[in-house]
Design a protein around this motif. Sequence first.
Motif, PDB file in Angstrom:
ATOM      1  N   GLN A 297       0.828  -1.205   0.000  1.00 17.68           N
ATOM      2  CA  GLN A 297       0.000   0.000   0.000  1.00 17.68           C
ATOM      3  C   GLN A 297       0.866   1.259   0.000  1.00 17.68           C
ATOM      4  O   GLN A 297       0.555   2.221  -0.706  1.00 17.68           O
ATOM      5  CB  GLN A 297      -0.928   0.003   1.213  1.00 17.68           C
ATOM      6  CG  GLN A 297      -2.025  -1.034   1.144  1.00 17.68           C
ATOM      7  CD  GLN A 297      -2.771  -1.148   2.466  1.00 17.68           C
ATOM      8  OE1 GLN A 297      -2.189  -1.024   3.542  1.00 17.68           O
ATOM      9  NE2 GLN A 297      -4.080  -1.399   2.380  1.00 17.68           N
TER      10      GLN A 297
ATOM     11  N   ALA B 145       2.297   1.663  -3.503  1.00 14.44           N
ATOM     12  CA  ALA B 145       1.261   2.138  -4.431  1.00 14.44           C
ATOM     13  C   ALA B 145       0.975   3.623  -4.199  1.00 14.44           C
ATOM     14  O   ALA B 145       0.801   4.381  -5.159  1.00 14.44           O
ATOM     15  CB  ALA B 145      -0.016   1.318  -4.265  1.00 14.44           C
ATOM     16  N   ARG B 146       0.938   4.026  -2.943  1.00 15.61           N
ATOM     17  CA  ARG B 146       0.702   5.441  -2.629  1.00 15.61           C
ATOM     18  C   ARG B 146       1.848   6.321  -3.123  1.00 15.61           C
ATOM     19  O   ARG B 146       1.625   7.378  -3.706  1.00 15.61           O
ATOM     20  CB  ARG B 146       0.519   5.599  -1.126  1.00 15.61           C
ATOM     21  CG  ARG B 146       0.138   6.974  -0.704  1.00 15.61           C
ATOM     22  CD  ARG B 146      -0.122   7.015   0.783  1.00 15.61           C
ATOM     23  NE  ARG B 146      -0.517   8.361   1.162  1.00 15.61           N
ATOM     24  CZ  ARG B 146      -0.813   8.715   2.378  1.00 15.61           C
ATOM     25  NH1 ARG B 146      -0.766   7.824   3.356  1.00 15.61           N
ATOM     26  NH2 ARG B 146      -1.158   9.940   2.650  1.00 15.61           N
TER      27      ARG B 146
ATOM     28  N   ASN C  21       3.950   5.604  -5.582  1.00 18.91           N
ATOM     29  CA  ASN C  21       3.909   5.600  -7.044  1.00 18.91           C
ATOM     30  C   ASN C  21       2.856   6.557  -7.575  1.00 18.91           C
ATOM     31  O   ASN C  21       3.067   7.240  -8.580  1.00 18.91           O
ATOM     32  CB  ASN C  21       3.632   4.190  -7.565  1.00 18.91           C
ATOM     33  CG  ASN C  21       4.830   3.279  -7.452  1.00 18.91           C
ATOM     34  OD1 ASN C  21       5.969   3.733  -7.359  1.00 18.91           O
ATOM     35  ND2 ASN C  21       4.585   1.991  -7.440  1.00 18.91           N
ATOM     36  N   ALA C  22       1.715   6.619  -6.923  1.00 27.37           N
ATOM     37  CA  ALA C  22       0.621   7.484  -7.368  1.00 27.37           C
ATOM     38  C   ALA C  22       0.975   8.962  -7.243  1.00 27.37           C
ATOM     39  O   ALA C  22       0.394   9.790  -7.939  1.00 27.37           O
ATOM     40  CB  ALA C  22      -0.640   7.178  -6.568  1.00 27.37           C
ATOM     41  N   ARG C  23       1.925   9.305  -6.387  1.00 25.15           N
ATOM     42  CA  ARG C  23       2.276  10.708  -6.161  1.00 25.15           C
ATOM     43  C   ARG C  23       3.419  11.191  -7.048  1.00 25.15           C
ATOM     44  O   ARG C  23       3.844  12.328  -6.941  1.00 25.15           O
ATOM     45  CB  ARG C  23       2.627  10.915  -4.695  1.00 25.15           C
ATOM     46  CG  ARG C  23       1.432  10.608  -3.786  1.00 25.15           C
ATOM     47  CD  ARG C  23       1.750  10.886  -2.375  1.00 25.15           C
ATOM     48  NE  ARG C  23       1.704  12.345  -2.207  1.00 25.15           N
ATOM     49  CZ  ARG C  23       1.899  12.970  -1.070  1.00 25.15           C
ATOM     50  NH1 ARG C  23       2.186  12.283   0.000  1.00 25.15           N
ATOM     51  NH2 ARG C  23       1.831  14.279  -0.999  1.00 25.15           N
ATOM     52  N   THR C  24       3.935  10.330  -7.929  1.00 27.92           N
ATOM     53  CA  THR C  24       5.026  10.729  -8.808  1.00 27.92           C
ATOM     54  C   THR C  24       4.487  11.041 -10.197  1.00 27.92           C
ATOM     55  O   THR C  24       3.440  10.543 -10.593  1.00 27.92           O
ATOM     56  CB  THR C  24       6.098   9.620  -8.923  1.00 27.92           C
ATOM     57  OG1 THR C  24       5.531   8.501  -9.597  1.00 27.92           O
ATOM     58  CG2 THR C  24       6.635   9.215  -7.564  1.00 27.92           C
TER      59      THR C  24
ATOM     60  N   GLY D  73       4.312   7.882 -12.275  1.00 26.83           N
ATOM     61  CA  GLY D  73       3.543   6.780 -11.714  1.00 26.83           C
ATOM     62  C   GLY D  73       4.396   5.645 -11.188  1.00 26.83           C
ATOM     63  O   GLY D  73       3.914   4.532 -11.000  1.00 26.83           O
ATOM     64  N   ARG D  74       5.681   5.904 -10.950  1.00 26.53           N
ATOM     65  CA  ARG D  74       6.582   4.886 -10.405  1.00 26.53           C
ATOM     66  C   ARG D  74       7.761   5.586  -9.748  1.00 26.53           C
ATOM     67  O   ARG D  74       8.038   6.743 -10.021  1.00 26.53           O
ATOM     68  CB  ARG D  74       7.086   3.953 -11.504  1.00 26.53           C
ATOM     69  CG  ARG D  74       7.956   4.677 -12.543  1.00 26.53           C
ATOM     70  CD  ARG D  74       8.516   3.706 -13.581  1.00 26.53           C
ATOM     71  NE  ARG D  74       9.330   4.385 -14.561  1.00 26.53           N
ATOM     72  CZ  ARG D  74      10.605   4.730 -14.386  1.00 26.53           C
ATOM     73  NH1 ARG D  74      11.219   4.459 -13.252  1.00 26.53           N
ATOM     74  NH2 ARG D  74      11.281   5.342 -15.339  1.00 26.53           N
TER      75      ARG D  74
END
Length: 65
Positions: free
Chosen positions: A5, A8-9, A11-14, A17-18
């Motif tokens: 989690q 994933a969090r 990655n979502a903030r870049t 996306g990674r």
Amino acid sequence: MTVEQALARANARTGLGRLATPEEVADAVLFLSSPRASYISGAIPFDRWSHHSDGHLTLPFHAPP
């Protein structure tokens, strides 16, 4: 929060996306420590919006003409 989690969090903030790979980080460090980066000042240019570390956005200040 599990490791999955948290990843994933993050990655979502870049923007891509990674997270960066170790090789990408090493390439950036090598470039920034080289003479080719002599004009790099640490300032981050933004086209219109400024992203802040806490996640909010602001428009850049423009002085009146």
